[in-house]
Scaffold this motif. Structure first.
Motif, mmCIF file in Angstrom:
data_model
loop_
_atom_site.group_PDB
_atom_site.id
_atom_site.type_symbol
_atom_site.label_atom_id
_atom_site.label_comp_id
_atom_site.label_asym_id
_atom_site.label_seq_id
_atom_site.Cartn_x
_atom_site.Cartn_y
_atom_site.Cartn_z
ATOM 1 N N ASP A 294 0.808 -1.224 0.000
ATOM 2 C CA ASP A 294 0.000 0.000 0.000
ATOM 3 C C ASP A 294 0.838 1.270 0.000
ATOM 4 O O ASP A 294 0.301 2.380 0.049
ATOM 5 C CB ASP A 294 -0.960 0.011 1.196
ATOM 6 N N GLY A 295 2.175 1.126 -0.059
ATOM 7 C CA GLY A 295 3.054 2.287 -0.098
ATOM 8 C C GLY A 295 3.614 2.696 1.243
ATOM 9 O O GLY A 295 4.460 3.613 1.307
ATOM 10 N N THR A 296 3.178 2.067 2.319
ATOM 11 C CA THR A 296 3.741 2.352 3.636
ATOM 12 C C THR A 296 5.166 1.802 3.705
ATOM 13 O O THR A 296 5.442 0.698 3.229
ATOM 14 C CB THR A 296 2.893 1.711 4.744
ATOM 15 N N VAL A 297 6.061 2.574 4.303
ATOM 16 C CA VAL A 297 7.459 2.172 4.443
ATOM 17 C C VAL A 297 7.778 2.001 5.921
ATOM 18 O O VAL A 297 7.327 2.792 6.765
ATOM 19 C CB VAL A 297 8.403 3.220 3.814
ATOM 20 N N TYR A 298 8.538 0.963 6.245
ATOM 21 C CA TYR A 298 8.964 0.696 7.612
ATOM 22 C C TYR A 298 10.487 0.730 7.656
ATOM 23 O O TYR A 298 11.149 0.232 6.745
ATOM 24 C CB TYR A 298 8.449 -0.662 8.084
ATOM 25 N N ALA A 299 11.021 1.321 8.736
ATOM 26 C CA ALA A 299 12.475 1.432 8.895
ATOM 27 C C ALA A 299 12.849 1.034 10.318
ATOM 28 O O ALA A 299 12.231 1.491 11.288
ATOM 29 C CB ALA A 299 12.932 2.868 8.618
ATOM 30 N N SER A 300 13.857 0.171 10.436
ATOM 31 C CA SER A 300 14.222 -0.375 11.738
ATOM 32 C C SER A 300 15.543 0.189 12.246
ATOM 33 O O SER A 300 16.304 0.833 11.512
ATOM 34 C CB SER A 300 14.327 -1.901 11.663
ATOM 35 N N SER A 301 15.823 -0.094 13.519
ATOM 36 C CA SER A 301 17.055 0.351 14.170
ATOM 37 C C SER A 301 17.627 -0.788 14.991
ATOM 38 O O SER A 301 16.888 -1.542 15.624
ATOM 39 C CB SER A 301 16.787 1.548 15.084
ATOM 40 N N ASN A 302 18.959 -0.915 14.990
ATOM 41 C CA ASN A 302 19.584 -1.868 15.901
ATOM 42 C C ASN A 302 20.262 -1.157 17.068
ATOM 43 O O ASN A 302 21.068 -1.737 17.785
ATOM 44 C CB ASN A 302 20.577 -2.787 15.178
ATOM 45 N N ILE A 303 19.927 0.101 17.251
ATOM 46 C CA ILE A 303 20.465 0.891 18.358
ATOM 47 C C ILE A 303 19.392 1.172 19.403
ATOM 48 O O ILE A 303 19.596 1.001 20.598
ATOM 49 C CB ILE A 303 21.062 2.225 17.847
ATOM 50 N N VAL A 304 18.231 1.610 18.954
ATOM 51 C CA VAL A 304 17.130 1.883 19.871
ATOM 52 C C VAL A 304 15.963 0.970 19.526
ATOM 53 O O VAL A 304 15.891 0.400 18.440
ATOM 54 C CB VAL A 304 16.676 3.358 19.814
ATOM 55 N N SER A 305 15.039 0.806 20.449
ATOM 56 C CA SER A 305 13.896 -0.071 20.234
ATOM 57 C C SER A 305 12.818 0.655 19.447
ATOM 58 O O SER A 305 11.878 1.211 20.019
ATOM 59 C CB SER A 305 13.351 -0.536 21.594
ATOM 60 N N ILE B 114 6.450 5.125 7.874
ATOM 61 C CA ILE B 114 6.301 6.295 7.009
ATOM 62 C C ILE B 114 5.112 6.033 6.090
ATOM 63 O O ILE B 114 5.124 5.096 5.285
ATOM 64 C CB ILE B 114 7.588 6.564 6.185
ATOM 65 N N SER B 115 4.089 6.829 6.204
ATOM 66 C CA SER B 115 2.868 6.629 5.429
ATOM 67 C C SER B 115 3.104 7.011 3.966
ATOM 68 O O SER B 115 4.093 7.673 3.636
ATOM 69 C CB SER B 115 1.732 7.468 6.016
ATOM 70 N N PRO B 116 2.205 6.622 3.073
ATOM 71 C CA PRO B 116 2.375 6.975 1.662
ATOM 72 C C PRO B 116 2.485 8.472 1.409
ATOM 73 O O PRO B 116 3.075 8.891 0.408
ATOM 74 C CB PRO B 116 1.126 6.381 1.002
ATOM 75 N N ASP B 117 1.929 9.294 2.309
ATOM 76 C CA ASP B 117 2.072 10.745 2.151
ATOM 77 C C ASP B 117 3.310 11.277 2.889
ATOM 78 O O ASP B 117 3.454 12.476 3.089
ATOM 79 C CB ASP B 117 0.815 11.479 2.628
ATOM 80 N N ARG B 118 4.190 10.347 3.314
ATOM 81 C CA ARG B 118 5.497 10.637 3.916
ATOM 82 C C ARG B 118 5.436 11.159 5.349
ATOM 83 O O ARG B 118 6.401 11.714 5.859
ATOM 84 C CB ARG B 118 6.310 11.603 3.038
ATOM 85 N N LYS B 119 4.325 10.957 6.000
ATOM 86 C CA LYS B 119 4.245 11.311 7.414
ATOM 87 C C LYS B 119 4.944 10.240 8.241
ATOM 88 O O LYS B 119 4.679 9.049 8.108
ATOM 89 C CB LYS B 119 2.785 11.441 7.847
ATOM 90 N N VAL B 120 5.849 10.669 9.115
ATOM 91 C CA VAL B 120 6.639 9.745 9.924
ATOM 92 C C VAL B 120 5.963 9.493 11.268
ATOM 93 O O VAL B 120 5.633 10.432 11.994
ATOM 94 C CB VAL B 120 8.061 10.301 10.160
ATOM 95 N N SER B 121 5.726 8.229 11.569
ATOM 96 C CA SER B 121 5.265 7.830 12.912
ATOM 97 C C SER B 121 6.474 7.224 13.611
ATOM 98 O O SER B 121 6.800 6.052 13.422
ATOM 99 C CB SER B 121 4.121 6.810 12.820
ATOM 100 N N ARG B 122 7.138 8.061 14.406
ATOM 101 C CA ARG B 122 8.379 7.646 15.067
ATOM 102 C C ARG B 122 8.073 6.563 16.107
ATOM 103 O O ARG B 122 7.123 6.670 16.871
ATOM 104 C CB ARG B 122 9.006 8.879 15.727
#
Length: 312
Positions: free
Chosen positions: A154-165, A170-178
């Motif tokens: 659906d265009g949603t992007v997910y990004a992970s971290s190995n430093i913090v939990s 990131i929604s298709p309209d590029r809004k970041v849900s930290r």
């Protein structure tokens, strides 16, 4: 020292001194054998398709089947246009991490996946890159790390971290849900074909792979290594069309194939710091029946016949 700061220090140590490309530091003791993991049947002999004196992080294939590789130490995204072609620099990207193909032929690349993320959280970003021209621009910023990056149907992007939990959304309209999802730190991400399930590595502590419901954010343990193998450190993650998962075992020198029934086997062993993984694509001449693995020893390795026929 807190658990989180201890994890960060350990990962910084690996990133700075443990890269096998330089033949020194902790990597000299790797790989460590992960017990009696069975070898997968019918798999070809691994072969090196790219070798450079650097540390490769992620690998992916764009819409045309071109291979893209993030060079963590070289601060660049490189492309291999077809099998046997010389790698070429596409764009400069600071501490590049995960790579996610886009339907328009471009790719998203995580920027800020190096040691600096441990001391400067929320400073990572996603960069949209045209692999043909090298043109690039910021797609989203204010992320925790973007070491693993995946795009859902659906265009949603997910990004992970190995430093913090944190797994940022990131929604298709590029809004970041930290920190849309929080659990133990981990790297790799993969998403099911229907977009309903996000698979996420927990690489440290209670090592396992989670299945996260993308609608509710609730999770369950999908796969856990056999008893005594909680040290193996799942690095990247990918999934094929049949739902089989593939994971590099960074501290064990293996690559595992994990079936939907919970079974697992090793596709390759005795690798040095395998870090990134992608199921192949055939558009540019690479094989869709292979998986491709990057290492922090500066190589990209093809494992022929790794993808079961059901997913081809």
């Amino acid at each position: 020292m807190s658990i989180r700061s201890g994890v960060a220090a350990a990962l910084v140590s690996i990133a700075v001194t443990g890269v096998g490309a330089f033949g020194a530091g902790p990597s000299a003791a790797l790989p460590r054998s992960p017990g009696d993991t069975p070898m997968c049947a019918g798999v070809g002999t691994p072969r090196t398709v790219v070798a450079q004196p650097t540390a490769f992080e992620a690998v992916a294939f764009d819409r045309s089947g071109r291979m893209l590789v993030s060079d963590l130490m070289g601060n660049r995204l490189i492309a291999v246009d077809r099998p046997g072609a010389a790698p070429r620099k596409v764009a400069r990207v600071e501490s590049p991490g995960g790579i996610a193909p886009l339907p328009n032929g471009r790719v998203l690349v995580g920027s800020g996946s190096g040691p600096a993320a441990a001391v400067s959280p929320d400073s990572a970003s996603l960069v949209e890159v045209n692999p043909g021209t090298g043109a690039h621009s910021v797609y989203a910023d204010g992320l925790s790390m973007a070491n693993g990056v995946v795009r859902a149907p659906d265009g949603t992007v997910y990004a992970s971290s190995n430093i913090v939990s944190a797994i940022d959304r990131i929604s298709p309209d590029r809004k970041v849900s930290r920190a849309w999802f929080s659990d133990s730190p981990g790297n790799g991400l993969a998403v099911s074909a229907d977009g309903r399930t996000l698979f996420a590595n927990v690489s440290l502590g209670d090592t396992r792979i989670l299945a996260v419901d993308t609608a509710t954010g609730t999770s369950r343990t999908y796969f856990r290594p056999p008893a005594g193998l909680d040290w193996v450190f799942f690095d990247d993650l990918d999934i094929d069309a049949g739902g089989t998962l593939y994971a590099p075992i960074y501290l064990g020198g293996q690559v595992w194939r994990i079936g939907r029934d919970g079974s697992h086997c090793a596709l390759a062993e005795n690798l040095t710091t395998p870090a990134g993984i992608s199921v192949g694509a055939s558009g540019a001449g690479f094989s869709a029946t292979s998986v491709y693995v990057t290492t922090h020893a500066g190589s990209v390795i093809e494992i022929p016949g790794a993808v079961p026929s059901i997913a081809r």
